[in-house]
Structures are given as structure tokens and as C-alpha cells.
Motif scaffolding. Structure first.
Motif, PDB file in Angstrom:
ATOM      1  N   GLY A  52     -90.895 -31.897  28.173  1.00  0.00           N
ATOM      2  CA  GLY A  52     -90.437 -33.255  27.782  1.00  0.00           C
ATOM      3  C   GLY A  52     -89.332 -33.922  28.309  1.00  0.00           C
ATOM      4  O   GLY A  52     -89.534 -35.429  27.941  1.00  0.00           O
ATOM      5  N   THR A  83     -99.692 -21.894  28.195  1.00  0.00           N
ATOM      6  CA  THR A  83     -98.875 -23.006  26.985  1.00  0.00           C
ATOM      7  C   THR A  83     -99.277 -22.762  25.804  1.00  0.00           C
ATOM      8  O   THR A  83     -98.421 -23.835  25.090  1.00  0.00           O
ATOM      9  CB  THR A  83     -99.227 -24.267  27.459  1.00  0.00           C
ATOM     10  OG1 THR A  83    -100.113 -24.717  27.119  1.00  0.00           O
ATOM     11  CG2 THR A  83     -99.249 -24.201  29.165  1.00  0.00           C
ATOM     12  N   GLU A 111    -101.939 -29.805  19.684  1.00  0.00           N
ATOM     13  CA  GLU A 111    -101.319 -30.923  20.210  1.00  0.00           C
ATOM     14  C   GLU A 111    -100.505 -30.913  21.116  1.00  0.00           C
ATOM     15  O   GLU A 111    -100.500 -30.455  22.444  1.00  0.00           O
ATOM     16  CB  GLU A 111    -101.251 -32.178  19.560  1.00  0.00           C
ATOM     17  CG  GLU A 111    -102.328 -32.670  18.312  1.00  0.00           C
ATOM     18  CD  GLU A 111    -101.573 -33.980  17.622  1.00  0.00           C
ATOM     19  OE1 GLU A 111    -100.430 -33.832  17.611  1.00  0.00           O
ATOM     20  OE2 GLU A 111    -102.356 -34.212  17.404  1.00  0.00           O
ATOM     21  N   MET A 112     -99.640 -29.626  21.451  1.00  0.00           N
ATOM     22  CA  MET A 112     -98.373 -29.021  22.336  1.00  0.00           C
ATOM     23  C   MET A 112     -98.920 -28.005  22.991  1.00  0.00           C
ATOM     24  O   MET A 112     -98.389 -27.002  23.766  1.00  0.00           O
ATOM     25  CB  MET A 112     -97.290 -28.460  21.203  1.00  0.00           C
ATOM     26  CG  MET A 112     -96.830 -30.261  20.953  1.00  0.00           C
ATOM     27  SD  MET A 112     -95.163 -29.133  19.899  1.00  0.00           S
ATOM     28  CE  MET A 112     -95.771 -28.293  18.557  1.00  0.00           C
ATOM     29  N   ASN A 117    -101.125 -30.079  30.220  1.00  0.00           N
ATOM     30  CA  ASN A 117     -99.996 -30.540  30.553  1.00  0.00           C
ATOM     31  C   ASN A 117     -98.561 -30.172  31.137  1.00  0.00           C
ATOM     32  O   ASN A 117     -97.448 -30.164  31.071  1.00  0.00           O
ATOM     33  CB  ASN A 117     -99.371 -30.955  29.131  1.00  0.00           C
ATOM     34  CG  ASN A 117    -100.422 -32.017  28.505  1.00  0.00           C
ATOM     35  OD1 ASN A 117    -100.573 -32.956  28.812  1.00  0.00           O
ATOM     36  ND2 ASN A 117    -100.989 -31.753  27.487  1.00  0.00           N
ATOM     37  N   ARG A 130     -95.170 -31.876  30.543  1.00  0.00           N
ATOM     38  CA  ARG A 130     -94.984 -33.295  29.716  1.00  0.00           C
ATOM     39  C   ARG A 130     -94.635 -33.587  28.412  1.00  0.00           C
ATOM     40  O   ARG A 130     -94.248 -34.546  28.027  1.00  0.00           O
ATOM     41  CB  ARG A 130     -96.438 -33.668  29.749  1.00  0.00           C
ATOM     42  CG  ARG A 130     -96.480 -33.847  31.647  1.00  0.00           C
ATOM     43  CD  ARG A 130     -97.642 -34.496  31.908  1.00  0.00           C
ATOM     44  NE  ARG A 130     -98.208 -34.456  33.490  1.00  0.00           N
ATOM     45  CZ  ARG A 130     -99.443 -33.681  33.946  1.00  0.00           C
ATOM     46  NH1 ARG A 130     -99.960 -32.918  33.348  1.00  0.00           N
ATOM     47  NH2 ARG A 130     -99.264 -33.884  35.238  1.00  0.00           N
ATOM     48  N   LYS A 131     -94.761 -32.056  27.158  1.00  0.00           N
ATOM     49  CA  LYS A 131     -94.925 -33.155  26.213  1.00  0.00           C
ATOM     50  C   LYS A 131     -93.847 -31.916  25.222  1.00  0.00           C
ATOM     51  O   LYS A 131     -93.256 -30.409  25.565  1.00  0.00           O
ATOM     52  CB  LYS A 131     -96.074 -32.187  25.804  1.00  0.00           C
ATOM     53  CG  LYS A 131     -96.848 -33.238  25.605  1.00  0.00           C
ATOM     54  CD  LYS A 131     -98.379 -33.029  24.676  1.00  0.00           C
ATOM     55  CE  LYS A 131     -99.953 -33.677  24.943  1.00  0.00           C
ATOM     56  NZ  LYS A 131    -100.556 -33.697  24.046  1.00  0.00           N
ATOM     57  N   LYS A 132     -92.497 -32.829  24.518  1.00  0.00           N
ATOM     58  CA  LYS A 132     -91.857 -31.502  23.701  1.00  0.00           C
ATOM     59  C   LYS A 132     -91.897 -30.725  22.584  1.00  0.00           C
ATOM     60  O   LYS A 132     -93.663 -30.641  22.992  1.00  0.00           O
ATOM     61  CB  LYS A 132     -90.770 -32.640  22.713  1.00  0.00           C
ATOM     62  CG  LYS A 132     -89.772 -33.223  24.214  1.00  0.00           C
ATOM     63  CD  LYS A 132     -88.762 -34.205  22.840  1.00  0.00           C
ATOM     64  CE  LYS A 132     -87.986 -34.546  24.133  1.00  0.00           C
ATOM     65  NZ  LYS A 132     -86.246 -35.331  23.353  1.00  0.00           N
ATOM     66  N   MET A 134     -93.544 -28.135  23.514  1.00  0.00           N
ATOM     67  CA  MET A 134     -94.078 -26.877  24.492  1.00  0.00           C
ATOM     68  C   MET A 134     -93.586 -25.942  25.129  1.00  0.00           C
ATOM     69  O   MET A 134     -92.209 -26.407  24.820  1.00  0.00           O
ATOM     70  CB  MET A 134     -94.822 -27.604  25.888  1.00  0.00           C
ATOM     71  CG  MET A 134     -96.366 -28.947  25.793  1.00  0.00           C
ATOM     72  SD  MET A 134     -96.851 -29.890  27.001  1.00  0.00           S
ATOM     73  CE  MET A 134     -98.136 -28.292  27.434  1.00  0.00           C
TER      74      MET A 134
END
Length: 300
Positions: A52, A83, A111-112, A117, A130-132, A134
Motif C-alpha cells: 500500500g 496473499t 478484505e486484505m 491486488n 495495493r492495500k496496506k 496485505m
């Protein structure tokens, strides 16, 4: 990689054998340093630390492995996902007391999770989550990759017979010291010291996923330590899956994917893949084979 390795060669030259075994160990250590999620300075450690935040430059070897992992995720419809690290934080499988997490705790972790992503830029040699929050874990493919790399290194040196055993996941080529095909025993999920079948293994690899080592019974239901990346819940209904294929990396990843799929979905999935076979043992100890697989039953 969370496992121990045993390396074996059939070779008359003891000096050459020792040299090749040392090279095999060094290759495994190199890959561990490159792919370990527990090393801050590894490629995977840096990608995770910058989830992220920013893209991380990694070498082409890492890019190619991540690319293949994503391809397997697509092939397996998301039942394999490198992931899914955040989901593991919900469970403390080593504790004697086991409780399922609440749905409200699972949802934010789900959601992570999502291989979609994980962004790869092959031209720039960069990877980005893409996401913090992860986190990549290659525990379900890394040891197979390492085994394949050692096998390839030995074959390039002209070695015709050998094996790499990664905590029971076996890669073998050529024949053993008695000029017979290598054999692997499929363990009884309820008694690791007892084998149910022997399978010949020549220029192939086998990997097993199951709840041999860690499972829990909660309110009368048996749960595995393997978590389904789609639901965030532990796998149920199946004790073990053993996957046979030409590649240790593929067998390793598919064993996790198919174990998570369960039956009959996993059987149907495997039957569509070339040069790939599987043995399933469900929670009632019923054994199912995919396609035609040569095996030797062991009398009880």
C-alpha cells in the motif's frame, strides 16, 4: 520455508557427491534468503513491508515465480492465494484451546486478501501489494520451487539419479541405488507411522496437504490448520490430499489448492489437468484416486 530438507544422490564418486550435496544445500539457503516472509531484507519481506506504499524492485526470478503463483490462483479459482497471510493472524493453531474467530473479525482480514491486488510490472521488475496490511506468503509453493531448482542444478551437472525430500514432499528422478523406481508411502492421516499405499516416483514430484500434524475438534467438528482464502475459515471434511505431477512447485501449490477445494470439486479439477494425479482421504477415511494411478496397497 518452514520445513526440513533431505537430499540424496546415487553416485559412485563420494567427493563429487559431497560437492553436489553442498551445492544443493546452498541453493536452498539462497532461495530461503530471497523468498522468506520472515526476513526483512528478502524480496518478499520488502514487498510486504511496503504494501500500500510503493512498488518494490525485485529480480526476474522473483517476478517469474510470483507470476506463476498468480496463474495457479486463476486456474484454481482462488482456492490458492499467496496473499492470504492476514487470515493466518486470526488463528493460534499451536494453542490447545481452539475457538473459531467471529465473522466480524474475519471480514476485515478477507478484505486484505486477494491475488488480484498483487501488481507485477515485468518491464520494470517491480511488485506491489495495493492495500496496506496485505502480506505475501510463499509457504505453499516455495519449498517445491526450491526442490525443482536443486533437481535442475544436479541434472545440469549430469546426475541421473537423486531425490529432494522437503518434509515428506518428494521430488525424484532416475532410480534408487538398487536400480528401482523411487517409492513414496502415503501416510495414514490418523497414524503417520503407517503407510496406506506405495507409489512409484520417477521424474516426478509429490506434495501432500493435510491435517496430519495440526487439527482441532470444535463442537464435534474436525478443523484443519489450513485456512480457506475464500471464507477465512479452516478446511473441513478432508484429511489429506497428495498431488503427483512433473514439477515440485506445481505439486506443492496444487496440493494446497485442491485440499482447500475439498471433494468432489477437487477431484473434478484434477481430472482436467494433464500429467497430474491425486489421492484424497476424507474425514471418514474414504480414499479416492483421480484418473489412473499406479499404486501398491499395503496390507493392514
Amino acid at each position: 520455508m518452514g520445513c526440513t530438507f533431505e537430499l540424496g544422490l546415487v553416485l559412485n564418486d563420494a567427493v563429487q557427491a559431497e560437492k553436489l550435496l553442498d551445492e544443493g544445500v546452498a541453493e536452498i539457503q539462497r532461495i530461503e534468503g530471497l523468498l522468506s516472509e520472515f526476513k526483512e531484507d528478502s524480496a518478499i519481506g520488502k514487498i510486504n513491508a511496503n504494501a500500500g506504499i510503493e512498488e518494490i524492485e525485485v529480480n526476474s526470478e522473483v517476478i517469474e515465480l510470483l507470476k506463476r503463483a498468480i496463474q495457479i490462483s486463476h486456474l484454481a479459482k482462488g482456492y490458492f492465494d499467496i496473499t492470504m497471510g492476514p487470515l493466518k493472524q486470526l488463528y493460534r493453531f499451536k494453542n490447545k484451546a481452539f475457538e473459531l474467530p467471529k465473522e466480524s473479525d474475519i471480514k476485515p482480514m478477507l478484505e486484505m486478501v486477494g491475488f488480484q491486488n498483487l501488481q507485477l510490472n515485468e518491464d520494470q521488475h517491480t511488485a506491489y501489494l495495493r492495500k496496506k496490511g496485505m502480506r505475501i506468503s510463499l509457504a505453499a509453493i516455495g519449498k517445491g520451487y526450491a526442490a525443482d531448482k536443486v533437481r535442475d542444478k544436479w541434472r545440469s551437472a549430469g546426475i541421473q539419479n537423486g531425490y529432494i525430500d522437503a518434509s515428506g514432499d518428494l521430488t525424484a528422478f532416475g532410480q534408487d541405488e538398487n536400480c528401482n523406481d523411487w517409492r513414496i508411502g502415503i501416510a495414514n492421516p490418523d497414524n503417520r507411522k503407517q503407510s496406506l499405499f506405495y507409489i512409484p516416483l520417477n521424474n516426478a514430484a509429490v506434495a501432500t496437504s493435510g491435517d496430519y500434524e495440526q487439527h482441532f475438534v470444535h463442537k464435534g467438528k474436525r478443523y484443519s490448520h489450513t485456512v480457506n482464502p475464500k471464507t477465512g475459515l479452516p478446511v473441513t471434511g478432508i484429511k489429506s490430499v497428495s498431488i503427483f505431477s512433473p514439477s515440485a512447485e506445481l505439486s506443492d501449490a496444487l496440493a494446497t489448492a485442491v485440499y482447500t477445494m475439498g471433494m468432489p470439486k477437487g477431484v473434478t479439477f484434477l481430472n482436467q489437468l494433464p500429467q497430474t494425479h491425486g489421492i484424497f482421504i476424507d474425514d471418514e477415511n474414504k480414499v479416492t484416486f483421480t484418473k489412473q494411478l499406479q499404486y501398491e496397497a499395503i496390507p493392514v
